[in-house]
Design a protein around this motif. Structure first.
Motif, PDB file in Angstrom:
ATOM      1  N   ASP A  45      -3.333 -18.670  -9.881  1.00 10.22           N
ATOM      2  CA  ASP A  45      -3.580 -19.505 -10.067  1.00 10.22           C
ATOM      3  C   ASP A  45      -3.187 -18.904 -11.902  1.00 10.22           C
ATOM      4  N   GLY A  46      -2.921 -19.710 -12.714  1.00  9.96           N
ATOM      5  CA  GLY A  46      -2.759 -18.742 -14.456  1.00  9.96           C
ATOM      6  C   GLY A  46      -3.040 -17.189 -14.653  1.00  9.96           C
ATOM      7  N   ASP A  47      -4.362 -17.513 -14.661  1.00 11.34           N
ATOM      8  CA  ASP A  47      -5.141 -16.325 -14.949  1.00 11.34           C
ATOM      9  C   ASP A  47      -5.140 -15.210 -14.042  1.00 11.34           C
ATOM     10  N   HIS A  48      -4.257 -15.129 -12.904  1.00 13.18           N
ATOM     11  CA  HIS A  48      -3.974 -14.247 -11.925  1.00 13.18           C
ATOM     12  C   HIS A  48      -2.623 -13.770 -12.568  1.00 13.18           C
ATOM     13  N   GLY A  49      -2.043 -14.522 -12.675  1.00 15.40           N
ATOM     14  CA  GLY A  49      -0.591 -14.396 -13.140  1.00 15.40           C
ATOM     15  C   GLY A  49      -0.644 -13.757 -14.504  1.00 15.40           C
ATOM     16  N   ARG A  50      -1.338 -13.969 -15.285  1.00 15.64           N
ATOM     17  CA  ARG A  50      -1.307 -13.612 -16.314  1.00 15.64           C
ATOM     18  C   ARG A  50      -1.948 -11.466 -16.742  1.00 15.64           C
ATOM     19  N   ILE A  51      -3.109 -11.540 -15.686  1.00 12.68           N
ATOM     20  CA  ILE A  51      -2.957 -10.211 -15.347  1.00 12.68           C
ATOM     21  C   ILE A  51      -1.880  -9.552 -14.696  1.00 12.68           C
ATOM     22  N   GLU A  65      11.108   4.340 -15.584  1.00 12.47           N
ATOM     23  CA  GLU A  65      11.928   4.140 -14.677  1.00 12.47           C
ATOM     24  C   GLU A  65      11.594   3.742 -13.352  1.00 12.47           C
ATOM     25  N   LEU A  66       9.594   3.369 -13.291  1.00 10.12           N
ATOM     26  CA  LEU A  66       9.346   1.744 -12.540  1.00 10.12           C
ATOM     27  C   LEU A  66       9.553   1.081 -12.961  1.00 10.12           C
ATOM     28  N   PHE A  67       9.263  -0.116 -11.572  1.00 11.24           N
ATOM     29  CA  PHE A  67       9.167  -0.856 -11.736  1.00 11.24           C
ATOM     30  C   PHE A  67       7.853  -2.359 -10.782  1.00 11.24           C
ATOM     31  N   LEU A  68       7.331  -3.150 -11.611  1.00  8.80           N
ATOM     32  CA  LEU A  68       6.190  -3.245 -11.016  1.00  8.80           C
ATOM     33  C   LEU A  68       6.570  -4.944 -10.272  1.00  8.80           C
ATOM     34  N   HIS A  69       7.076  -4.701  -9.147  1.00  4.99           N
ATOM     35  CA  HIS A  69       7.612  -6.098  -8.524  1.00  4.99           C
ATOM     36  C   HIS A  69       6.632  -7.042  -7.784  1.00  4.99           C
ATOM     37  N   PRO A  70       6.439  -7.640  -8.541  1.00  7.39           N
ATOM     38  CA  PRO A  70       5.649  -8.802  -7.877  1.00  7.39           C
ATOM     39  C   PRO A  70       6.062  -9.653  -6.011  1.00  7.39           C
ATOM     40  N   ASP A  71       5.175  -9.794  -5.880  1.00  2.00           N
ATOM     41  CA  ASP A  71       5.259 -10.788  -4.699  1.00  2.00           C
ATOM     42  C   ASP A  71       6.125 -10.329  -3.320  1.00  2.00           C
ATOM     43  N   GLN A  72       6.249  -9.451  -3.177  1.00  2.00           N
ATOM     44  CA  GLN A  72       7.077  -8.193  -2.905  1.00  2.00           C
ATOM     45  C   GLN A  72       6.763  -7.856  -1.602  1.00  2.00           C
ATOM     46  N   GLY A  73       7.025  -9.045  -0.360  1.00  2.00           N
ATOM     47  CA  GLY A  73       6.591  -8.521   0.591  1.00  2.00           C
ATOM     48  C   GLY A  73       6.424  -7.416   1.392  1.00  2.00           C
ATOM     49  N   LEU A  74       5.938  -6.266   2.061  1.00  2.00           N
ATOM     50  CA  LEU A  74       5.825  -4.780   2.963  1.00  2.00           C
ATOM     51  C   LEU A  74       5.376  -5.225   3.850  1.00  2.00           C
ATOM     52  N   LYS A  75       6.418  -4.183   4.682  1.00  2.00           N
ATOM     53  CA  LYS A  75       5.777  -3.992   6.381  1.00  2.00           C
ATOM     54  C   LYS A  75       4.565  -3.168   5.730  1.00  2.00           C
ATOM     55  N   GLN A  81       3.499  -3.112  11.619  1.00  2.00           N
ATOM     56  CA  GLN A  81       3.683  -3.960  13.052  1.00  2.00           C
ATOM     57  C   GLN A  81       2.624  -5.379  11.748  1.00  2.00           C
ATOM     58  N   GLY A  82       2.465  -5.188  10.638  1.00  2.00           N
ATOM     59  CA  GLY A  82       1.385  -5.884  10.150  1.00  2.00           C
ATOM     60  C   GLY A  82       2.551  -6.112   8.862  1.00  2.00           C
ATOM     61  N   ARG A  83       1.954  -7.481   8.249  1.00  2.00           N
ATOM     62  CA  ARG A  83       3.320  -8.576   7.525  1.00  2.00           C
ATOM     63  C   ARG A  83       2.345  -8.456   6.880  1.00  2.00           C
ATOM     64  N   ALA A  84       2.146  -7.461   4.673  1.00  2.00           N
ATOM     65  CA  ALA A  84       1.155  -7.645   3.679  1.00  2.00           C
ATOM     66  C   ALA A  84       2.322  -7.850   2.724  1.00  2.00           C
ATOM     67  N   ARG A  85       1.418  -9.320   1.755  1.00  4.80           N
ATOM     68  CA  ARG A  85       2.135  -9.468   0.395  1.00  4.80           C
ATOM     69  C   ARG A  85       1.226  -8.929  -0.368  1.00  4.80           C
ATOM     70  N   PRO A  86       0.849  -7.849  -1.188  1.00  6.20           N
ATOM     71  CA  PRO A  86       0.932  -7.837  -2.652  1.00  6.20           C
ATOM     72  C   PRO A  86       1.201  -8.519  -3.413  1.00  6.20           C
ATOM     73  N   ASP A  87      -0.149  -8.509  -4.494  1.00  6.75           N
ATOM     74  CA  ASP A  87       0.687  -9.160  -5.550  1.00  6.75           C
ATOM     75  C   ASP A  87       1.568  -8.574  -6.453  1.00  6.75           C
TER      76      ASP A  87
END
Length: 194
Positions: A45-51, A65-75, A81-87
């Motif tokens: 939602d909009g508040d989630h995106g604003r955070i 030197e770093l970047f906060l990658h939104p929604d990049q899926g991770l092994k 064997q898992g697939r997680a998609r952190p915010d």
């Protein structure tokens, strides 16, 4: 195609086949595979995106030197064997270049989750995700919990769990330990909860 095994776990290869199909049929849902179980997350939602925007700005100012990658899926998890998609995932800017939907988690310094107002939040963000990220070896897991109006910083993964967890209410200052090394003033988070 067999979807489940005798232990009621979805195989990673089947998950990888199903995810694009689900994404095309329902754009309001994002899929994850944690502990062999298919999980879904609502679209933010909009508040989630604003955070996430707030945190992205802090990270860029503190660690350019770093970047906060939104929604990049991770092994994730043991043997990937898992697939997680952190915010969001804090990592070098080019960490996921050329990797596709499910990236290698080794360059990730911090995984971030912001809770949704749904029935799966407790199991997914407070139980399964800390374990999955600790098994993966991600040094810091930041949980911004909109239900309890708290921030929890998990650190010191031992390959099974995080040995340290510090929780503070919104409005307090919290330090994200090395290798992140950022301090968050969390007062603004009070503006983005129901």
């Amino acid at each position: 195609m067999t979807v489940t095994t005798d232990r009621n776990h979805l195989e990673t290869s089947v998950f990888d086949e199903l995810t694009p199909i689900v994404a095309r049929t329902d754009e309001r849902v994002r899929m994850e595979l944690i502990d062999g179980k298919l999980r879904s997350k609502a679209v933010p939602d909009g508040d989630h995106g604003r955070i996430i925007q707030w945190l992205l700005r802090i990270c860029m100012q503190s660690r350019p030197e770093l970047f906060l990658h939104p929604d990049q899926g991770l092994k994730a998890q043991a043997y990937r064997q898992g697939r997680a998609r952190p915010d969001a995932s804090l990592a070098p800017a080019d960490a996921f270049v050329g990797q596709g939907e499910w990236g290698d988690p080794r360059p990730v310094l911090m995984a971030v989750e912001v809770t949704f107002y749904d029935s799966d939040t407790d199991a997914r963000d407070r139980v399964e995700k800390p374990r999955a990220y600790a098994e993966t070896g991600i040094p810091v897991y930041l949980l911004i919990d909109r239900d309890s109006c708290e921030v929890t910083v998990y650190s010191e993964p031992d390959g099974v769990r995080y040995e340290s967890a510090r929780t503070v209410p919104f409005g307090k200052t919290v330090a994200l330990p090395d290798p992140v090394g950022i301090t968050l003033e969390t007062e603004r988070l009070k503006d983005w909860v129901r």
